[in-house]
Scaffold this motif. Structure first.
Motif, PDB file in Angstrom:
ATOM      1  N   LEU A 164       0.846  -1.191   0.000  1.00  0.00           N
ATOM      2  CA  LEU A 164       0.000   0.000   0.000  1.00  0.00           C
ATOM      3  C   LEU A 164       0.883   1.244   0.000  1.00  0.00           C
ATOM      4  O   LEU A 164       1.853   1.338   0.770  1.00  0.00           O
ATOM      5  N   VAL A 166       0.862   5.770  -0.655  1.00  0.00           N
ATOM      6  CA  VAL A 166       0.084   7.009  -0.757  1.00  0.00           C
ATOM      7  C   VAL A 166       0.333   7.605  -2.131  1.00  0.00           C
ATOM      8  O   VAL A 166       1.490   7.725  -2.561  1.00  0.00           O
ATOM      9  N   ILE A 184       4.121   9.634   7.183  1.00  0.00           N
ATOM     10  CA  ILE A 184       2.838   9.151   6.666  1.00  0.00           C
ATOM     11  C   ILE A 184       1.678   9.902   7.319  1.00  0.00           C
ATOM     12  O   ILE A 184       0.693  10.233   6.673  1.00  0.00           O
ATOM     13  N   LEU A 188      -1.418  12.075   5.531  1.00  0.00           N
ATOM     14  CA  LEU A 188      -2.821  11.721   5.746  1.00  0.00           C
ATOM     15  C   LEU A 188      -3.638  12.842   6.390  1.00  0.00           C
ATOM     16  O   LEU A 188      -4.816  12.664   6.694  1.00  0.00           O
ATOM     17  N   ALA A 205      -6.466  -0.989   3.839  1.00  0.00           N
ATOM     18  CA  ALA A 205      -6.100   0.392   4.177  1.00  0.00           C
ATOM     19  C   ALA A 205      -6.447   0.691   5.633  1.00  0.00           C
ATOM     20  O   ALA A 205      -5.682   1.359   6.344  1.00  0.00           O
ATOM     21  N   LEU A 243      -4.827   6.032  -0.588  1.00  0.00           N
ATOM     22  CA  LEU A 243      -4.031   4.856  -0.251  1.00  0.00           C
ATOM     23  C   LEU A 243      -4.433   3.744  -1.203  1.00  0.00           C
ATOM     24  O   LEU A 243      -5.574   3.282  -1.163  1.00  0.00           O
ATOM     25  N   SER A 268       3.366  -1.865   5.638  1.00  0.00           N
ATOM     26  CA  SER A 268       2.723  -1.414   4.400  1.00  0.00           C
ATOM     27  C   SER A 268       2.510  -2.552   3.397  1.00  0.00           C
ATOM     28  O   SER A 268       1.905  -2.354   2.354  1.00  0.00           O
TER      29      SER A 268
END
Length: 299
Positions: A164, A166, A184, A188, A205, A243, A268
């Motif tokens: 995963l 961004v 991160i 977010l 996610a 994501l 991740s």
């Protein structure tokens, strides 16, 4: 009892329809019906519950199906062993959830067909739970999913890893964020586009956020979307960040339409799995495909 009758019976079980079975086997529907009736009379067993709307296999039919598949698989091995095949073209029936079906299977199938050019593939897409149901109802031999549903009837084999990441719009603002080596959690804080609840990647996610002690409620969610291409396009247009799977993001990133922020942490990653019936007896072609898949992604 004839092999053709068993082949017709197995196909009805797998597609859950007399008419679909007839179409796939290139025979008439009355031919399918008469062969099923002949089997039921010969073995004095009811194989299907029939209504005007659907056909469902009985418990006795499920047991009969397992024996039928064993016989058909042994007969197929005989043809392979002695250098003949009773089919001009072999077929492998698969199903995949979004990431495998869109970003793994096309490349994998192409490589496999270069090695085995007479093989056809029938591939269906759904979310992980839909793929698993297709496996359990014998509609597909092998599935590829990103989530496990615990069931003693199923076997899962991890075959590759997904990550995963961004994704952000391409502009000076996000370029500056990347330069500041931000975390991160900082990314977010931006407007976020999330996948709809039913999709496996949305659940992944959520697990990903949980590892960072972030909840969905902590995010500035501006939209929920059910399609990855729509999400990527919305991000590239500047609507927000998201994501998503790195495999899904790479095409837009390589075209310069989005930036990718890639956390280094182990959290991740997620496994992608091959799923099939625990009691499944694969024919030689299906075994070749499984071995080929594991060999392709062993690194």
């Amino acid at each position: 009892m004839e092999l053709k009758q068993l082949e017709i019976f197995a196909k009805v079980v797998e597609v859950q329809s007399f008419s679909k079975a007839a179409k796939e086997l290139y025979v008439s529907q009355p031919t399918v019906s008469s062969n099923i009736v002949a089997l039921e009379k010969e073995f004095e067993v009811k194989l299907f519950e029939r209504t005007t709307k659907k056909v469902s296999v009985t418990k006795e039919g499920e047991n009969f199906y397992r024996y039928a598949k064993e016989i058909l698989e042994v007969s197929e091995e005989l043809y392979y062993e002695f250098g003949k095949s009773y089919r001009q073209t072999e077929r492998i029936v698969l199903a995949g959830s979004t990431i495998p079906s869109l970003y793994i299977l096309p490349e994998l199938v192409l490589k496999f067909q270069k090695k085995y050019p007479n093989v056809q593939f029938s591939i269906e897409q759904g979310d992980s739970s839909e793929v698993i149901q297709k496996v359990l109802s014998h509609q597909v031999a092998i599935g590829m999913v990103g989530q496990i549903k615990e069931d003693s009837r199923l076997c899962y084999i991890p075959f590759c890893r997904d990550k995963l990441v961004v994704i952000t719009p391409v502009n000076n603002y996000y370029q500056e964020l990347f330069r500041t080596d931000c975390t991160i959690k900082r990314f977010l804080e931006e407007p976020v586009i999330f996948r709809e609840q039913k999709y496996g990647e949305k659940k992944e996610a959520e697990l990903f956020l949980e590892r960072y002690r972030i909840t969905e409620e902590d995010l500035n969610v501006i939209a929920y979307m059910n399609d990855q291409e729509m999400i990527k396009r919305s991000v590239s247009c500047g609507m927000g960040i998201s994501l998503i799977s790195k495999r899904a993001a790479m095409d837009y990133a390589e075209l310069g339409k989005i930036y990718i922020y890639e956390p280094d942490e182990e959290v991740s990653y997620r496994e992608l799995y091959l799923v099939f019936e625990a009691k499944k007896k694969f024919d030689k072609l299906e075994k070749k495909f499984l071995d080929f898949t594991m060999e392709t992604y062993k690194k």
